[in-house]
Design an enzyme around this catalytic site. Structure first.
Site, mmCIF file in Angstrom:
data_model
loop_
_atom_site.group_PDB
_atom_site.id
_atom_site.type_symbol
_atom_site.label_atom_id
_atom_site.label_comp_id
_atom_site.label_asym_id
_atom_site.label_seq_id
_atom_site.Cartn_x
_atom_site.Cartn_y
_atom_site.Cartn_z
ATOM 1 N N ASN A 95 28.719 52.128 54.250
ATOM 2 C CA ASN A 95 28.623 50.847 54.822
ATOM 3 C C ASN A 95 29.041 50.918 56.200
ATOM 4 O O ASN A 95 30.340 50.865 56.127
ATOM 5 C CB ASN A 95 29.035 49.741 53.934
ATOM 6 C CG ASN A 95 29.096 48.395 54.749
ATOM 7 O OD1 ASN A 95 28.272 48.265 55.593
ATOM 8 N ND2 ASN A 95 29.915 47.400 54.315
ATOM 9 N N GLY A 127 39.535 48.319 53.262
ATOM 10 C CA GLY A 127 39.798 48.529 54.762
ATOM 11 C C GLY A 127 41.336 48.252 54.888
ATOM 12 O O GLY A 127 41.952 48.269 55.955
ATOM 13 N N LYS A 172 28.797 48.923 58.411
ATOM 14 C CA LYS A 172 29.162 47.433 58.873
ATOM 15 C C LYS A 172 28.822 47.151 60.430
ATOM 16 O O LYS A 172 27.698 47.803 60.703
ATOM 17 C CB LYS A 172 30.742 47.276 58.828
ATOM 18 C CG LYS A 172 31.393 47.674 57.423
ATOM 19 C CD LYS A 172 32.734 47.084 57.275
ATOM 20 C CE LYS A 172 33.182 47.705 55.941
ATOM 21 N NZ LYS A 172 34.176 46.994 55.419
ATOM 22 N N HIS A 202 28.571 41.203 50.281
ATOM 23 C CA HIS A 202 29.705 42.076 50.561
ATOM 24 C C HIS A 202 30.723 40.907 50.711
ATOM 25 O O HIS A 202 30.579 39.813 51.393
ATOM 26 C CB HIS A 202 29.466 42.945 51.476
ATOM 27 C CG HIS A 202 30.496 43.737 52.046
ATOM 28 N ND1 HIS A 202 31.626 43.568 52.728
ATOM 29 C CD2 HIS A 202 30.814 45.038 51.832
ATOM 30 C CE1 HIS A 202 32.612 44.390 52.715
ATOM 31 N NE2 HIS A 202 32.118 45.409 52.113
ATOM 32 N N SER A 224 38.737 51.330 50.291
ATOM 33 C CA SER A 224 39.469 52.549 50.784
ATOM 34 C C SER A 224 39.189 53.908 50.015
ATOM 35 O O SER A 224 40.063 54.829 49.574
ATOM 36 C CB SER A 224 41.015 52.229 50.779
ATOM 37 O OG SER A 224 41.223 51.281 51.545
ATOM 38 N N GLU A 257 32.902 40.528 52.954
ATOM 39 C CA GLU A 257 33.173 40.129 54.362
ATOM 40 C C GLU A 257 31.930 38.877 54.543
ATOM 41 O O GLU A 257 32.205 37.881 55.227
ATOM 42 C CB GLU A 257 32.653 41.116 55.337
ATOM 43 C CG GLU A 257 34.112 42.024 55.472
ATOM 44 C CD GLU A 257 33.809 43.441 55.743
ATOM 45 O OE1 GLU A 257 32.786 43.925 56.242
ATOM 46 O OE2 GLU A 257 34.723 44.255 55.522
ATOM 47 N N GLU A 286 34.332 45.728 44.232
ATOM 48 C CA GLU A 286 35.537 46.107 45.428
ATOM 49 C C GLU A 286 36.290 45.065 45.465
ATOM 50 O O GLU A 286 36.270 43.987 45.973
ATOM 51 C CB GLU A 286 34.320 45.933 46.708
ATOM 52 C CG GLU A 286 33.162 46.639 46.770
ATOM 53 C CD GLU A 286 32.687 47.072 48.333
ATOM 54 O OE1 GLU A 286 32.668 48.355 48.609
ATOM 55 O OE2 GLU A 286 32.504 46.015 49.134
HETATM 56 C C1 PEP Z 1 33.528 48.120 52.322
HETATM 57 O O1 PEP Z 1 33.292 47.591 53.264
HETATM 58 O O2 PEP Z 1 32.592 48.071 51.341
HETATM 59 C C2 PEP Z 1 34.586 48.978 51.871
HETATM 60 C C3 PEP Z 1 35.012 49.674 50.615
HETATM 61 O O3 PEP Z 1 35.251 49.496 53.122
HETATM 62 P P1 PEP Z 1 36.579 50.710 52.874
HETATM 63 O O4 PEP Z 1 36.006 51.812 52.399
HETATM 64 O O5 PEP Z 1 36.818 50.724 54.349
HETATM 65 O O6 PEP Z 1 37.933 49.868 52.187
#
Ligand code: PEP
Length: 251
Positions: free
Chosen positions: A9, A174, A11, A96, A214, A98, A168
């Protein structure tokens, strides 16, 4: 057998030239990755260019969101799933964290977007996950169950073939804090149990459940060793072609 999915992703991180550069660098690095479905998700306006540049490769292109309605209609600022398919998308990331956090996206909106995505013939990567406070209050399973049940409400067995779930935990996105492989496995097994209740064992056993939060080249192998972890949704570490390729080639 559930074919793993490794999805990146991007973003809102890349300008068009950067997105093209990363996609082209990734192409040869993952060309032999037949063990999994490889997906990258650039921003809407880059999808057509990236999909054209990746044509004939094993990299699928996803959108990061779509409109909750299918019909070509008066919906300023929205992009429908059919339009995304039209420019080369095969998958759409929906719900997601966010979008849930910053744009107040409800489970109902996630459900409508998922249905739109399926109607257009695309695969949906439906994201679920609890906040840190919810985990600390012992409510992680309750929150995730509600998101799964409401997000996938009304989907048939046939629809479920094109559903990919991404677990997630919001506290791991992040932040550099990964859920331990055991924490991921525990929640993935729970989600599969929820799917058994809502759609039966055959659907539950064949639905891919990805882990996100992460994920890096250093931790992918251990996560993929978990029985119910069928891939990863990767944010930060997908922005660099080499690090994403290492994740794709985890075997
Ligand atoms: C994500 O945005 O779906 C995500 C898992 O980000 P990150 O890998 O940076 O934690």
């Amino acid at each position: 057998m559930r074919k793993p999915v490794i999805a990146g992703n991007w973003k809102m991180y890349k300008l068009l030239s950067e997105a093209v550069e990363t996609a082209l660098a990734l192409k040869p690095l993952v060309a032999n990755a037949n063990h999994c479905e490889v997906v990258i998700a650039p921003v809407f306006v880059q999808i057509k260019t990236i999909a054209d540049r990746l044509e004939g490769s094993n990299i699928n292109v996803a959108a990061q969101d779509c409109a909750p309605v299918e019909k070509q209609s008066a919906n300023t600022g929205e992009v429908s799933a059919e339009m995304l398919k039209d420019v080369g998308c095969s998958h759409i990331i929906i719900g997601h964290s966010e979008r849930r956090q910053f744009y107040a996206e409800s489970d109902n909106a996630v459900n409508q977007k998922t249905k739109s995505c399926l109607t257009s013939g695309l695969k949906a990567i439906v994201c679920v996950g609890e906040m840190l406070a919810e985990r600390e209050a012992g409510k992680a399973e309750e929150v995730v169950k509600t998101q799964v049940v409401n997000g996938l409400a009304g989907l048939t067995t046939a629809d479920m073939e094109r559903i990919i779930i991404a677990y997630e935990p919001v506290w791991a996105i992040g932040t550099g804090k990964t859920a331990t492989p055991e924490q991921a496995q525990e929640m993935h097994a729970f989600i599969r149990q929820v799917l058994t209740e809502t759609h039966g064992k055959v659907v539950a056993d064949s639905t891919r459940i990805l882990y996100g939060g992460s994920v890096k080249p250093e931790n992918i192998k251990e996560l993929m060793n978990q029985e119910d972890v069928d891939g990863a949704l990767v944010g930060g570490a997908s922005l660099d072609a080499n690090s994403f390729a290492q994740i794709v080639n985890y075997k």
